[in-house]
Design an enzyme around this catalytic site. Structure first.
Site, mmCIF file in Angstrom:
data_model
loop_
_atom_site.group_PDB
_atom_site.id
_atom_site.type_symbol
_atom_site.label_atom_id
_atom_site.label_comp_id
_atom_site.label_asym_id
_atom_site.label_seq_id
_atom_site.Cartn_x
_atom_site.Cartn_y
_atom_site.Cartn_z
ATOM 1 N N SER A 152 0.871 -1.181 0.000
ATOM 2 C CA SER A 152 0.000 0.000 0.000
ATOM 3 C C SER A 152 0.904 1.226 0.000
ATOM 4 O O SER A 152 2.052 1.144 0.475
ATOM 5 C CB SER A 152 -0.877 0.008 1.258
ATOM 6 O OG SER A 152 -1.483 1.273 1.445
ATOM 7 N N TYR A 166 -1.285 -1.472 10.405
ATOM 8 C CA TYR A 166 -1.460 -1.554 8.944
ATOM 9 C C TYR A 166 -0.219 -0.993 8.220
ATOM 10 O O TYR A 166 0.356 -1.649 7.356
ATOM 11 C CB TYR A 166 -2.721 -0.795 8.534
ATOM 12 C CG TYR A 166 -3.090 -0.970 7.074
ATOM 13 C CD1 TYR A 166 -3.813 -2.075 6.647
ATOM 14 C CD2 TYR A 166 -2.709 -0.029 6.119
ATOM 15 C CE1 TYR A 166 -4.152 -2.238 5.317
ATOM 16 C CE2 TYR A 166 -3.048 -0.178 4.777
ATOM 17 C CZ TYR A 166 -3.769 -1.284 4.382
ATOM 18 O OH TYR A 166 -4.101 -1.441 3.064
HETATM 19 P P1 NAD Z 1 -11.671 -5.902 1.068
HETATM 20 O O1 NAD Z 1 -11.916 -5.726 2.518
HETATM 21 O O2 NAD Z 1 -12.648 -5.405 0.081
HETATM 22 O O3 NAD Z 1 -11.386 -7.439 0.747
HETATM 23 C C1 NAD Z 1 -10.480 -8.193 1.507
HETATM 24 C C2 NAD Z 1 -10.804 -9.656 1.309
HETATM 25 O O4 NAD Z 1 -9.881 -10.402 2.100
HETATM 26 C C3 NAD Z 1 -12.224 -10.021 1.779
HETATM 27 O O5 NAD Z 1 -12.841 -10.850 0.833
HETATM 28 C C4 NAD Z 1 -11.983 -10.740 3.088
HETATM 29 O O6 NAD Z 1 -12.966 -11.736 3.368
HETATM 30 C C5 NAD Z 1 -10.618 -11.367 2.829
HETATM 31 N N1 NAD Z 1 -9.935 -11.640 4.089
HETATM 32 C C6 NAD Z 1 -9.768 -10.809 5.135
HETATM 33 N N2 NAD Z 1 -9.144 -11.445 6.129
HETATM 34 C C7 NAD Z 1 -8.914 -12.707 5.700
HETATM 35 C C8 NAD Z 1 -8.335 -13.845 6.291
HETATM 36 N N3 NAD Z 1 -7.835 -13.816 7.534
HETATM 37 N N4 NAD Z 1 -8.275 -14.984 5.575
HETATM 38 C C9 NAD Z 1 -8.785 -15.026 4.321
HETATM 39 N N5 NAD Z 1 -9.361 -13.984 3.709
HETATM 40 C C10 NAD Z 1 -9.427 -12.838 4.391
HETATM 41 O O7 NAD Z 1 -10.240 -5.224 0.821
HETATM 42 P P2 NAD Z 1 -9.639 -4.615 -0.517
HETATM 43 O O8 NAD Z 1 -9.859 -3.167 -0.481
HETATM 44 O O9 NAD Z 1 -10.055 -5.404 -1.691
HETATM 45 O O10 NAD Z 1 -8.093 -4.831 -0.210
HETATM 46 C C11 NAD Z 1 -7.370 -5.917 -0.758
HETATM 47 C C12 NAD Z 1 -5.894 -5.691 -0.451
HETATM 48 O O11 NAD Z 1 -5.461 -4.447 -0.982
HETATM 49 C C13 NAD Z 1 -5.584 -5.640 1.049
HETATM 50 O O12 NAD Z 1 -4.331 -6.250 1.307
HETATM 51 C C14 NAD Z 1 -5.478 -4.162 1.330
HETATM 52 O O13 NAD Z 1 -4.692 -3.863 2.454
HETATM 53 C C15 NAD Z 1 -4.856 -3.678 0.047
HETATM 54 N N6 NAD Z 1 -5.065 -2.256 -0.218
HETATM 55 C C16 NAD Z 1 -6.327 -1.759 -0.350
HETATM 56 C C17 NAD Z 1 -6.488 -0.396 -0.594
HETATM 57 C C18 NAD Z 1 -7.842 0.209 -0.772
HETATM 58 O O14 NAD Z 1 -7.925 1.453 -0.833
HETATM 59 N N7 NAD Z 1 -8.909 -0.558 -0.873
HETATM 60 C C19 NAD Z 1 -5.364 0.438 -0.698
HETATM 61 C C20 NAD Z 1 -4.103 -0.115 -0.548
HETATM 62 C C21 NAD Z 1 -3.948 -1.470 -0.316
#
Ligand code: NAD
Length: 259
Positions: A152, A166
């Site tokens: 991120s 985080y």
């Molecule tokens: P989200 O919350 O929409 O989806 C995350 C998914 O991971 C969900 O389906 C959840 O069920 C699954 N998950 C969570 N904990 C879990 C576990 N212990 N075991 C198995 N599955 C698990 O999140 P997102 O926004 O799609 O983010 C995806 C990745 O991108 C993450 O690593 C997040 O940190 C990173 N990210 C997101 C953003 C953003 O703005 N959305 C920005 C930077 C990085």
């Protein structure tokens, strides 16, 4: 007339963690459309099975395995299940991650519950060890592998919209990416990371409107990112066009931070 091109990931077997979520489901679908067989891993069995059914009904080879990515034994069982269904996994996308908030706000370190700290480190960081530890022996034997982990921009700079756990885990993933790229490169395996900015997914949907607007104001492209845009960068990093790219962190952030 040119011959139709074979999609670059044809014949590949990809495992995507957090595949039922906003970015993960976009990545999983993009790989399926690009010719890969896709193993979906998520904690959320209903959403994971629904995605597998939708992609399967569209004619793609997919298999869902429920697992808590923080649990090594569960990760090993999920990998075995997916490999039995789809074949040897050659491409790993470590996407699952959590960013706990309290009434939309990150906990300051002086109020952070130790259990929350440990859970975030387990889910965001130790999960990557779990899958790389389980799948890298096969990749080393076959002298080929592609690994992408979801960091991120919060892993590159201090952001007050996330908590210390985080930011720490996302920074650690960058260090881990570089270390693993060094270790695994001689075995034909590339290891890269993506650093998304603020992407329009369920993870950010719960944030106060003002938090998203504040990011948009300082993002040169003046909008949130789309999950499909992160998926595009991920597919590039595991495609033959990126065969000489390893140990890198690619921002998908609309110019936000540019660290
Ligand atoms: P989200 O919350 O929409 O989806 C995350 C998914 O991971 C969900 O389906 C959840 O069920 C699954 N998950 C969570 N904990 C879990 C576990 N212990 N075991 C198995 N599955 C698990 O999140 P997102 O926004 O799609 O983010 C995806 C990745 O991108 C993450 O690593 C997040 O940190 C990173 N990210 C997101 C953003 C953003 O703005 N959305 C920005 C930077 C990085």
């Amino acid at each position: 007339m040119t011959a139709p091109q074979t999609p670059p990931h044809t014949g590949r077997v990809v495992l995507v963690t957090g595949a039922a979520g906003g970015i993960g489901s976009a990545i999983a679908e993009a790989y399926a459309l690009d010719g890969a067989a896709v193993g979906l891993v998520d904690f959320d069995a209903d959403a994971g099975r629904a995605l597998a059914a939708r992609l399967g009904d569209a004619g793609h080879r997919v298999h869902f395995a429920q697992a808590d990515v923080a649990n090594h034994a569960a990760c090993a069982a999920a990998c075995a299940d997916i490999e039995a269904a789809l074949g040897a996994i050659d491409t790993l996308v470590n996407n699952a991650g959590i960013s706990p908030k309290h009434a939309g706000k990150p906990a300051p370190i002086w109020q952070m519950e130790p259990a929350e700290w440990h859970r975030v480190v387990d889910v965001n960081l130790h999960s990557v060890f779990n899958f790389v530890r389980i799948l890298s022996p096969g990749m080393v034997d076959r002298k080929f592998g592609r690994i992408v982990s979801m960091s991120s921009v919060a892993g590159k700079a201090y952001l007050d919209i996330v908590a210390a756990h985080y930011g720490t885990t996302k920074a650690a993933l960058i260090g881990m990416t570089r270390h693993l790229a060094g270790e695994l490169g001689p075995h034909g395996i590339t290891v890269n990371a993506l650093a998304p900015g603020r992407i329009d997914t369920p993870m950010v949907a719960g944030a106060p409107r003002a938090a998203n607007e504040a990011v948009i104001d300082v993002t040169p492209l003046r909008r949130l990112g789309k999950p499909g845009e992160v998926a595009d960068a991920c597919l590039f990093l595991t495609s033959p066009k990126a065969d000489f790219i390893t140990g890198q962190v690619v921002d998908v952030a609309g110019g936000w931070l540019m660290t």
